[in-house]
Design a protein around this motif. Structure first.
Motif, PDB file in Angstrom:
ATOM      1  N   ILE A   1      49.246  19.245  42.377  1.00  0.00           N
ATOM      2  CA  ILE A   1      48.247  20.362  42.258  1.00  0.00           C
ATOM      3  C   ILE A   1      46.992  19.859  43.132  1.00  0.00           C
ATOM      4  O   ILE A   1      46.257  20.898  43.787  1.00  0.00           O
ATOM      5  CB  ILE A   1      47.455  20.291  40.801  1.00  0.00           C
TER       6      ILE A   1
ATOM      7  N   ASP B   1      46.608  19.593  46.614  1.00  0.00           N
ATOM      8  CA  ASP B   1      46.950  19.800  47.913  1.00  0.00           C
ATOM      9  C   ASP B   1      45.957  19.600  49.128  1.00  0.00           C
ATOM     10  O   ASP B   1      46.296  19.849  50.340  1.00  0.00           O
ATOM     11  CB  ASP B   1      47.842  21.008  48.056  1.00  0.00           C
TER      12      ASP B   1
ATOM     13  N   ASP C   1      43.154  23.831  45.495  1.00  0.00           N
ATOM     14  CA  ASP C   1      43.046  25.031  45.727  1.00  0.00           C
ATOM     15  C   ASP C   1      42.900  25.890  44.638  1.00  0.00           C
ATOM     16  O   ASP C   1      43.787  25.964  43.692  1.00  0.00           O
ATOM     17  CB  ASP C   1      44.179  25.431  46.566  1.00  0.00           C
TER      18      ASP C   1
ATOM     19  N   THR D   1      43.123  28.935  43.841  1.00  0.00           N
ATOM     20  CA  THR D   1      44.274  29.842  43.637  1.00  0.00           C
ATOM     21  C   THR D   1      45.310  29.341  43.024  1.00  0.00           C
ATOM     22  O   THR D   1      46.250  30.181  42.490  1.00  0.00           O
ATOM     23  CB  THR D   1      44.403  30.774  45.068  1.00  0.00           C
ATOM     24  N   ARG D   2      45.313  28.070  43.197  1.00  0.00           N
ATOM     25  CA  ARG D   2      47.051  27.620  42.702  1.00  0.00           C
ATOM     26  C   ARG D   2      46.605  27.232  41.423  1.00  0.00           C
ATOM     27  O   ARG D   2      47.846  26.992  40.587  1.00  0.00           O
ATOM     28  CB  ARG D   2      47.230  26.362  43.578  1.00  0.00           C
TER      29      ARG D   2
ATOM     30  N   ARG E   1      42.959  32.267  36.053  1.00  0.00           N
ATOM     31  CA  ARG E   1      42.578  31.116  36.795  1.00  0.00           C
ATOM     32  C   ARG E   1      40.846  31.190  36.678  1.00  0.00           C
ATOM     33  O   ARG E   1      40.364  32.116  36.104  1.00  0.00           O
ATOM     34  CB  ARG E   1      42.867  30.990  38.283  1.00  0.00           C
TER      35      ARG E   1
END
Length: 496
Positions: free
Chosen positions: A63, A65, A468, A470-471, A482
């Motif tokens: 998660i 990154d 990130d 969005t992830r 999210r």
């Protein structure tokens, strides 16, 4: 554990499972067929059940990154809406406009709350307080906050935060959960769900509350602001109480020793494991983890809250209020002790900033509560070498209007809610120190430069933690959710 009891429990579960299958097989088989037709990906299935590969800290593998700049967060939430005009957003030109109606070209038809929408005039109320440029950065800080001013070179003031919410509950819910409607996971829950915790004996997300000296708390904070929503309940915030046991039922009842308590937890865990293997409900596993954490907290919480081991220099820094349980100062000290022990996300709520009628009476009291302790926390973390890895956030759910609510004199005036621009500050954890980002117009009414939406703020916090935004999502009721919904941009101008 007694084997006959286990056998009886297994027989009961088998019967329940057969009845459940027969009563719901049509729906279950139909759902499986529909999933095949829709070709739902394995990753989406994993998101919906929370079955990710997890690292040694309980975080989701992969998660992070982005190279993280912060390991943990302390969020000092000033509930009620501190007035940016009195504290950080200096507007000396307003003095010449005292009592004048705010121009329509500035207001631009903005929706007002029920407090002021029936006023015939909206007269401009300049701040009665003086401002000084502080530190090498020259940040303007009110005379009401001399201690915060003393650490201005460690802070980044964001003067262009904005939100569309205009009332307390939706605004607080929005900035804490990413949605104005209740029911979504809180920011602390999202963070700890994604990253886990390096602390074995304390929850990864802890909450502290305090009440301001002005004693005005018309909108007390609700536990759903640190709730887990649809995420597993093991990630919800755990609140420390200001009276009695720090955690409810952390002490064993009379006649129950630690050995008996441990055996009881082992028995409950065995039953829950058995039930989980048949039902496949991740919430059962979460319940087991909460029981086990509660058992460990019986030892760790008393150690955390016993501040007698703090040297005299600590109280010289935070002030004597830090010795009084339940004060903002005491909670700031506890927050430092929490992150020292590896707690991932610490949320402080200080109630009482909703000043509709008499800012000169109420605002100095609130500033007196938080000024010294907020600055002490920054200094304390810095001298311990912890500020670089700890992100500290200070601010409320919105700001206050430039026009007064009700009567206006130079010694008495109030301000209504204002979401179109307000000021927050951040420090440590990858934030660019000694900076001011964004600006407002001459009335501190609209953002004039570098707007920062609430979702942008949330995206930036996650980015600093290496995520990130969005992830970090979770599938619930057929949709991926999210913290930032479908919005949010990282504010790169405040990152070092």
């Amino acid at each position: 554990m007694n084997q006959p009891i286990i056998n009886q429990f297994e027989s009961h579960l088998n019967a329940v499972s057969r009845r459940h299958f027969l009563s719901s097989s049509a729906m279950g088989i139909g759902s499986a067929a529909l999933a095949g037709l829709l070709n739902e990906s394995a990753s989406a299935s994993n998101v919906s059940t929370g079955q990710f590969s997890r690292d040694e800290f309980g975080g989701i593998n992969g998660i992070r990154d982005i190279a993280p700049k912060a390991k943990q967060v302390i969020y000092l939430f000033q509930s009620g809406g501190p007035s940016q005009i009195e504290l950080f957003d200096h507007k000396p030109g307003l003095e010449a406009r005292f009592g004048q109606n705010i121009p329509d070209s500035v207001r631009m038809g903005q929706r007002l709350t029920g407090f002021t929408n029936k006023q015939k005039t909206l007269p401009v109320a300049p701040s009665k307080y003086q401002f000084k440029k502080r530190g090498d950065s020259g940040a303007t800080v009110s005379e009401l906050l001399p201690h915060i001013g003393s650490v201005a070179d460690d802070l980044c003031f964001i003067k262009s935060v904005y939100t569309e919410a205009i009332n307390h509950d939706p605004a607080r819910t929005f900035i804490q959960t990413g949605a104005q409607l209740a029911g979504r996971p809180s920011m602390g829950t999202w963070v700890t769900y994604g990253l886990g915790s390096e602390c074995h004996d304390l929850p990864s997300f802890m909450v502290l509350t305090s009440i301001g000296s002005c004693k005005r708390t018309p909108q007390p904070v609700s536990s759903r602001l640190w709730g887990s929503g649809f995420l597993p309940s093991e990630y919800q915030g755990v609140k420390l109480q200001s009276v009695g046991d720090p955690i409810l039922y952390v002490s064993n009842p009379e006649g129950v020793d630690r050995g008996l308590q441990g055996r009881t937890i082992d028995g409950l865990s065995a039953l829950n494991d058995l039930h989980s293997s048949r039902m496949g409900d991740p919430e059962i596993e979460a319940r087991t983890k909460q029981y086990e954490m509660a058992f460990r907290m019986q030892m760790s919480v008393p150690d955390l809250t016993d501040i007698n081991d703090e040297p005299a220099s600590t109280f010289e820094l935070y002030g004597d209020d830090a010795k009084q349980r339940g004060t903002f100062a005491a909670n700031c000290l506890l927050a430092r002790r929490m992150v020292e022990r590896g707690v991932r996300f610490v949320q402080l709520y200080h109630n009482g900033w909703d000043h509709h009628q008499n800012i000169p009476r109420d605002l100095p009291l609130m500033c007196g509560d938080v000024d010294r302790a907020s600055a002490a926390l920054i200094k304390d973390l810095k001298q311990r070498g912890m500020l670089d890895e700890t992100l500290v956030i200070w601010g409320g759910e919105f700001g206050r209007t430039v026009f007064t609510e009700g009567a206006l004199t130079r010694e008495k005036y109030g301000r209504d809610h204002h979401g179109r621009c307000f000021t927050m500050w951040m420090a440590g954890g990858g934030i660019k120190p000694g900076t001011t980002y964004g600006a407002t117009d001459d009335y501190s009414y609209n953002v004039a430069e570098n707007p920062v939406h609430v979702h942008d703020l949330q995206a930036t916090i996650l980015h600093l933690l290496g995520i990130d935004h969005t992830r970090l999502s979770y599938r619930y009721q057929g949709r991926d959710f999210r913290l930032t919904d479908v919005h949010g941009h990282v504010v790169k101008g405040i990152i070092s």
